[in-house]
Design an enzyme around this catalytic site. Sequence first.
Site, mmCIF file in Angstrom:
data_model
loop_
_atom_site.group_PDB
_atom_site.id
_atom_site.type_symbol
_atom_site.label_atom_id
_atom_site.label_comp_id
_atom_site.label_asym_id
_atom_site.label_seq_id
_atom_site.Cartn_x
_atom_site.Cartn_y
_atom_site.Cartn_z
ATOM 1 N N LYS A 128 -2.130 -1.651 -3.688
ATOM 2 C CA LYS A 128 -3.004 -0.478 -3.651
ATOM 3 C C LYS A 128 -2.145 0.776 -3.732
ATOM 4 C CE LYS A 128 -6.422 1.821 -0.690
ATOM 5 N NZ LYS A 128 -7.173 1.789 0.582
ATOM 6 N N LYS B 135 0.861 -1.176 0.000
ATOM 7 C CA LYS B 135 0.000 0.000 0.000
ATOM 8 C C LYS B 135 0.898 1.226 0.000
ATOM 9 C CE LYS B 135 -3.704 2.343 2.537
ATOM 10 N NZ LYS B 135 -4.553 2.329 3.748
#
Length: 330
Positions: free
Chosen positions: A253, A201
């Site tokens: 992400k 992320k």
Amino acid sequence: MSDPENFPLVRPRRLRRNAATRRMVAETRVAPAQLILPMFVKEVLREPVPLSSMPGVLQHTRDSLRKAAAEAAAAGIGGVNLFGIPAERDAVGSAGTDPDGILQRAIADVKAEVGEALVVQADLCLDEFTDHGHCGVLRADGSVDNDATLLRYQEMAVAQARAGVDMVAPSGMMDGQVAAIRAALDDEGFADIGILAYTAKYSSAFFGPFREAVDSELKGDRKTYQQDPANAREALRELRLDVAEGADMVMVKPAMAYLDILRRVADASEVPVAAYQVSGEYAMIEAAAANGWIDRRAAALETLTGIARAGADAILTYYAVEAAGWLRKG
């Protein structure tokens, strides 16, 4: 007549000549079951509230969440990923572990509505529940205390499991979070609850509209715990750690700006790989389409195909239900 020796013998265009042929030989296929819908539920609402930066996306009431979950199940998508917005916040995110907190109630509501028709996932992070907006507990100097945060994540995982969640999705990027959560779930008899690890992320500019969606209180940034966009090898290190700690699935992400990372993670992963088409990526498509600059449906489906082509087995996307309809219609 022209000399045949001047003509090409190999003609790739033969396999592009009509829609049926193109469909038959497509190398990448996106199916509704691969799609996961992120959903927001806010404790104090009496009516759902549209998000200005994410057209078509709502902050839900508990009732509208149940209705939207039923629609998602009817559309045949794979799952939903729930985010809760509490009425009150504090320094340690107490509402995130409260058995009667909004996220736990939302999990129970959705499970009661859809049963086994959807995988019900829940965000396991403190940022929606803290009055400072960070993903963990703060030290006196304002920095995030990794290990104190892990204790809170353990409590949160057990609270979500007791509410009926199928899979927890720890998104805080704390070191050791998967191992801590797995241990807590197993100790409390929840060995069957899965973990979707936010493995890579990144500290991204594309999270902006999400801050509106969760009424974020964040001041500053999360660069000390989210990954540096400049780094790729680091994602593979995080992957090895998460799998070793017991992750059942891993995730990259954002998706669209990190397709190279997604491909590298997919090539190296022993477990299924998800990718999150985040709020800013969605908002860009919506804004361009609203101005007539791109075809909305075509652009949305093209981006989802690209994410799948890069290696995603599952895709979190705000287009999930709508895209499922498009895919069924061909």
